[in-house]
Write an enzyme that holds these catalytic residues in place. Sequence first.
Site, PDB file in Angstrom:
ATOM      1  N   ARG A   1      20.491 -18.515  -2.271  1.00 43.65           N
ATOM      2  CA  ARG A   1      19.773 -18.110  -3.495  1.00 43.65           C
ATOM      3  C   ARG A   1      20.233 -18.982  -4.657  1.00 43.65           C
ATOM      4  NH1 ARG A   1      21.880 -14.298  -6.072  1.00 43.65           N
ATOM      5  NH2 ARG A   1      22.042 -12.835  -4.341  1.00 43.65           N
TER       6      ARG A   1
ATOM      7  N   TYR B   1      -4.643 -20.364 -17.387  1.00 38.49           N
ATOM      8  CA  TYR B   1      -4.705 -19.833 -16.028  1.00 38.49           C
ATOM      9  C   TYR B   1      -4.710 -18.300 -16.084  1.00 38.49           C
ATOM     10  CZ  TYR B   1      -3.129 -18.855 -11.276  1.00 38.49           C
ATOM     11  OH  TYR B   1      -3.005 -18.377 -10.008  1.00 38.49           O
TER      12      TYR B   1
ATOM     13  N   ASP C   1       2.228 -26.221 -19.608  1.00 37.84           N
ATOM     14  CA  ASP C   1       1.915 -26.093 -18.183  1.00 37.84           C
ATOM     15  C   ASP C   1       1.164 -27.365 -17.795  1.00 37.84           C
ATOM     16  OD1 ASP C   1       0.651 -25.566 -15.737  1.00 37.84           O
ATOM     17  OD2 ASP C   1       0.479 -23.424 -16.157  1.00 37.84           O
TER      18      ASP C   1
ATOM     19  N   LYS D   1      -0.296 -26.948  -6.450  1.00 37.65           N
ATOM     20  CA  LYS D   1      -1.533 -27.684  -6.735  1.00 37.65           C
ATOM     21  C   LYS D   1      -1.328 -29.174  -6.443  1.00 37.65           C
ATOM     22  CE  LYS D   1      -2.569 -23.517  -7.980  1.00 37.65           C
ATOM     23  NZ  LYS D   1      -2.521 -23.047  -9.356  1.00 37.65           N
TER      24      LYS D   1
HETATM   25  C1  LIG Z   1      -2.018 -21.911 -10.036  1.00 37.52           C
HETATM   26  C2  LIG Z   1      -1.549 -22.058 -11.420  1.00 37.52           C
HETATM   27  C3  LIG Z   1      -0.444 -21.346 -11.886  1.00 37.52           C
HETATM   28  C4  LIG Z   1       0.299 -20.335 -11.034  1.00 37.52           C
HETATM   29  O1  LIG Z   1       0.943 -20.932  -9.970  1.00 37.52           O
HETATM   30  P1  LIG Z   1       1.234 -20.230  -8.542  1.00 37.52           P
HETATM   31  O2  LIG Z   1       1.915 -21.292  -7.786  1.00 37.52           O
HETATM   32  O3  LIG Z   1      -0.102 -19.833  -7.995  1.00 37.52           O
HETATM   33  O4  LIG Z   1       2.078 -19.045  -8.828  1.00 37.52           O
HETATM   34  C5  LIG Z   1      -0.042 -21.563 -13.182  1.00 37.52           C
HETATM   35  N1  LIG Z   1      -0.700 -22.419 -13.994  1.00 37.52           N
HETATM   36  C6  LIG Z   1      -1.778 -23.109 -13.588  1.00 37.52           C
HETATM   37  C7  LIG Z   1      -2.458 -24.029 -14.532  1.00 37.52           C
HETATM   38  C8  LIG Z   1      -2.247 -22.953 -12.293  1.00 37.52           C
HETATM   39  O5  LIG Z   1      -3.330 -23.616 -11.895  1.00 37.52           O
END
Ligand SMILES: *Cc1c(COP(=O)(O)O)cnc(C)c1O
Length: 384
Positions: free
Chosen positions: A53, A105, A177, A202
Amino acid sequence: MTTDRETDGFETRAIHAGQDPESVTGSVITPIFQTSTYAQPAPGEHTGYEYSRTGNPTRTALQIALAALEGARHGVAFASGLAAEDTVLRSLGAGDHIVLGNDAYGGTFRLISQVITRGGVKWSAADLTDPELLDATWNPATRVVWMETPTNPLLTVFDIEALAEVAHKHGAKLVVDNTFASPYLQQPLSLGADLVIHSTTKYIGGHSDVVGGFVATNDDDWVSDITFLQNAVGAVPGPMDCFLTLRGLKTLGVRMDRHTANAQQIVELLTGHPEVSHVLYPGLEGHPGYDIAERQMKAPGGMVSFRVTAGFEAAKALTTNTRLFTLAESLGGIESLIEHPGVMTHASAAGSPLEVPDDLVRLSVGIETGDDLVADLSDALDQI
Ligand SMILES: *Cc1c(COP(=O)(O)O)cnc(C)c1O
């Protein structure tokens, strides 16, 4: 064989940073250290790893590589993008206020508006296309401005440098982000952001086979709190997930070039198409964020949104008319995806300031043969 962050190019760092051959066997690829614990030579002494962890060598390699790609001193990998966001947001306390860009998001919106608020943190949405307005309407309780650019799903572009200036003027931090752009196309820390968040699920992972998250920052105090919180709360990625993400990120540069080239072909099809009323793509000269995108992004990327002339039902039907574009949530993988944000990824934003138009369709343009994607979408539009 160590990488030099100052002189090595992006693709070189992607393949080598944190990824020296393993010291015992010479394994060229970082092994999956599938272990929960580590033998210690004596009580209180250890090899640098005590319990997975707290730390794991496969995770360490991923963290070093990703931090190198964002030009960050520190990187922390998480079990998902939202786990990364949650852990960062736990560093705030009751009475602290977050400004969230008014296009984000859906999961970020849900986390901030329905979960983080339970601890007494306040939030509000703001149109971040106007940094002067943010400055003029500044709430003294604001500790963090939280933004995406380009945004999900409207592909609005916010000016990172200008917003960092406003946040810093008021003693607050700017979080970006960077999931939609990826560090190949945009490096927010170099533009003044304090912390970068990724859903590595992504573009960074890039193959739609693993969920993960990442935080990059040069802020020594903030990262030590985040590392403490991660160990205390436990939102860690497993070694197999770290391996898959590390494997994916090596080809980020070549993939992003192809995603962008294919997206540009799709944008040409959509622009002026009678079944399409608006095309939202930061690489289009008429896009309101075109100039900012030119300045802060290497290329406009692989995400394309558009509005269907005939409205909601036609937009929904279109998403089931395609052969190669798969109807699915998520984005950034090698395969092309199509979705209807209003009823899928952004359903949680209905009725809020983050609601999206119901005739909107979002594409994650993959790296298949560009002409095949154009033909597929063209046929699907003809069926409306
Ligand atoms: C998918 C996404 C998230 C969240 O990520 P997860 O890996 O699904 O928890 C946050 N911000 C953006 C812009 C995203 O496309």
